[in-house]
Design an enzyme around this catalytic site. Structure first.
Site, PDB file in Angstrom:
ATOM      1  N   CYS A 106      13.895   2.043  62.188  1.00 56.66           N
ATOM      2  CA  CYS A 106      13.217   2.755  63.271  1.00 56.66           C
ATOM      3  C   CYS A 106      12.295   3.854  62.743  1.00 56.66           C
ATOM      4  CB  CYS A 106      14.235   3.361  64.226  1.00 56.66           C
ATOM      5  SG  CYS A 106      15.340   2.161  64.993  1.00 56.66           S
ATOM      6  N   VAL A 135      21.724 -15.613  51.555  1.00 59.73           N
ATOM      7  CA  VAL A 135      22.689 -16.638  51.947  1.00 59.73           C
ATOM      8  C   VAL A 135      21.940 -17.703  52.739  1.00 59.73           C
ATOM      9  CG1 VAL A 135      24.755 -17.138  53.295  1.00 59.73           C
ATOM     10  CG2 VAL A 135      24.630 -15.040  51.930  1.00 59.73           C
ATOM     11  N   ASN A 159      24.936  -0.221  64.472  1.00 65.20           N
ATOM     12  CA  ASN A 159      25.882   0.656  63.795  1.00 65.20           C
ATOM     13  C   ASN A 159      27.247   0.649  64.470  1.00 65.20           C
ATOM     14  OD1 ASN A 159      24.788   2.412  61.444  1.00 65.20           O
ATOM     15  ND2 ASN A 159      23.074   2.307  62.882  1.00 65.20           N
ATOM     16  N   ARG A 175      18.161  13.345  94.100  1.00 61.48           N
ATOM     17  CA  ARG A 175      18.120  13.844  95.477  1.00 61.48           C
ATOM     18  C   ARG A 175      17.147  13.026  96.321  1.00 61.48           C
ATOM     19  NH1 ARG A 175      16.044  19.741  95.804  1.00 61.48           N
ATOM     20  NH2 ARG A 175      14.053  18.649  95.827  1.00 61.48           N
TER      21      ARG A 175
END
Length: 460
Positions: free
Chosen positions: A52, A89, A312, A449
């Site tokens: 980020c 992988v 995370n 409100r």
């Protein structure tokens, strides 16, 4: 716990960024090397960094790529985590309980007793003529950011075209503006930030144009022009936009192909299906991060939302469980913030269209306020939209567009959303007040409100 042979149990982690290394670290904290051997594979050359932060590195706000690294490979190795860089992988075998790894031109297999799949997201790349020209950059990894910085320094471009007007597109447009480039921003959609309602997105459009960005909406691109192997323009329906550099911000999708090829269940969102503890459909196999689908607490549906905060948390939960503890990931409400220069954008929950798709009857209100007391220096405009359920008044989503001090107000709305509050209940929230920080009626309270007042008119 040890394997059936009496040797330490073997945990293999695929992916060395937020989710993968959080899982590895948490598992190691709970189980020593004599009980659990951990091998982590990362196909790139950097681990545990803030993706980020890349736009802010490019802009010059962050001085060095090293500043984005949370923990170095050496620090992980000191924890007895066998971290292998430049090692991809390429296959998972559930039958042999092993993974196939490609590294330095050769291939080998590594056995596992438990496996964490943290393969992240796959960035969208355009399959159009000229896409292989130099000067066309994605910004998914830290290596991408370093390459982009090098290109900017070597070629000193004057004109940038950013393709895609989502979060990354906005942040990269800001980075180019900060570096003094002329910026064009194009998107095939009729609004920027498709995670906003159209009326709120129009405020983002106004902000972009006010910054001098050449914003082209409803503008698909068909290819790239180049000269001498370097990009010189972006082909659009009404011609070619000149470009010395192109930044791609076309979004990502879950990188779940490795799991799917192994027979692990992948959902309709394209993400790997996991339970609350991050377990996949295969015994002893966990998944976390941008490659998984998550449970959206408002729509009550699966979703694919790529955010470092989720990665995370999910990695941490998976690691705790592997380590013998108990942790869950309870879902998301889709909270996100971004900015372009002084303009801030935030959202949480569902848009109006998403709420209708999920079956809710909705109403919405839009309110204008200021980030501080109106008489206090530096008070700036903020627009807040609330989307609520028509029958109950329950908050379903909220969006904010404003300037300094605006975006983080979304957190109060996210907490209200998380706990299923109604707009009437929100009017009584005890939010902080002092003239340098807010009006006596905070913009969140004003919005609640106004929504409560409208709800009263809708009731019989």
């Amino acid at each position: 716990m040890t394997s059936s042979s009496g040797s330490p149990e073997r945990l293999v982690v695929i992916g060395g960024d937020a989710a993968g290394m959080s899982a590895a670290s948490q598992a190691r904290r709970r189980r020593p090397v004599g009980d659990l051997r951990i091998v982590a594979f990362e196909k790139g050359r950097h681990v545990s960094y803030s993706a980020c932060g890349i736009p802010y590195l490019v802009a010059g706000d962050v001085s060095s790529p090293d500043d984005l690294v949370a923990r170095t490979p050496e620090q992980f190795r000191e924890l007895d985590i066998d971290l292998r860089l430049a090692s991809e992988v390429t296959a998972i075998s559930l039958d042999s309980r092993s993974v196939t790894v490609a590294s330095q031109g050769s291939s080998y297999t590594e056995p596992f007793d438990q496996l964490v799949i943290a393969t992240g997201g796959t960035p969208a790349r355009p399959d159009v003529p000229g896409a292989d020209a130099a000067g066309i950059h994605g910004v998914q990894t830290l290596e991408d950011g370093i390459r982009l910085l090098s290109y900017l320094d070597r070629h000193n471009p004057r004109r940038a075209v950013v393709v895609g007007a989502g979060y990354i597109g906005l942040e990269m447009a800001e980075a180019m503006i900060s570096r003094g480039l002329e910026v064009a921003l194009i998107d095939a959609a009729d609004q920027p930030m498709r995670t906003l309602d159209p009326d709120m997105a129009s405020l983002v459009s106004d902000a972009l144009r006010g910054l001098g960005v050449d914003l082209r909406l409803s503008t698909p691109f068909t290819g790239f022009a180049s000269s001498g192997g370097r990009v010189t323009g972006v082909h659009v329906p009404d011609g070619t936009l000149p470009a010395d550099i192109v930044i791609l911000g076309l979004g990502t999708r879950p990188n779940s192909a490795l799991a799917a090829d192994a027979g692990i269940t992948v959902g309709a969102t394209g993400g790997i299906v996991v339970d609350r503890r991050l377990r996949t459909s295969a015994e002893g196999v966990w998944a976390a991060g941008d490659c998984v689908e998550v449970f959206h607490r408002v729509s009550q549906r699966p979703a694919a939302i790529a955010l470092g905060t989720h990665a995370n948390k999910q990695g941490r939960a998976a690691g705790i469980n592997i380590g013998g503890g108990y942790a869950t990931f309870p879902g998301v409400v889709g909270t996100a913030v971004s900015k372009i220069c002084s303009h801030e954008v935030a959202r949480t929950g569902l848009t109006t269209a998403e709420a209708l798709s999920a079956g809710f009857a909705t109403f919405s209100t839009v309110t204008e306020s200021t980030t501080r007391a109106g008489y206090y220096p530096g008070a700036l405009p903020i627009t807040t939209k609330i989307i609520a359920e028509r029958t109950t008044g329950r908050l379903l989503g909220a969006q904010i567009v404003g300037q300094e001090g605006a975006a983080k107000r979304i957190d109060a709305l996210a907490v209200a959303l998380w706990h299923g509050m109604t707009v009437e209940e929100m009017t009584g929230l005890d939010l902080s007040y002092a003239p340098p920080f807010a009006p006596v009626w905070d913009p969140v309270l004003i919005a609640a409100r106004r929504a409560a007042e409208q709800l009263a008119t809708l009731r019989p």
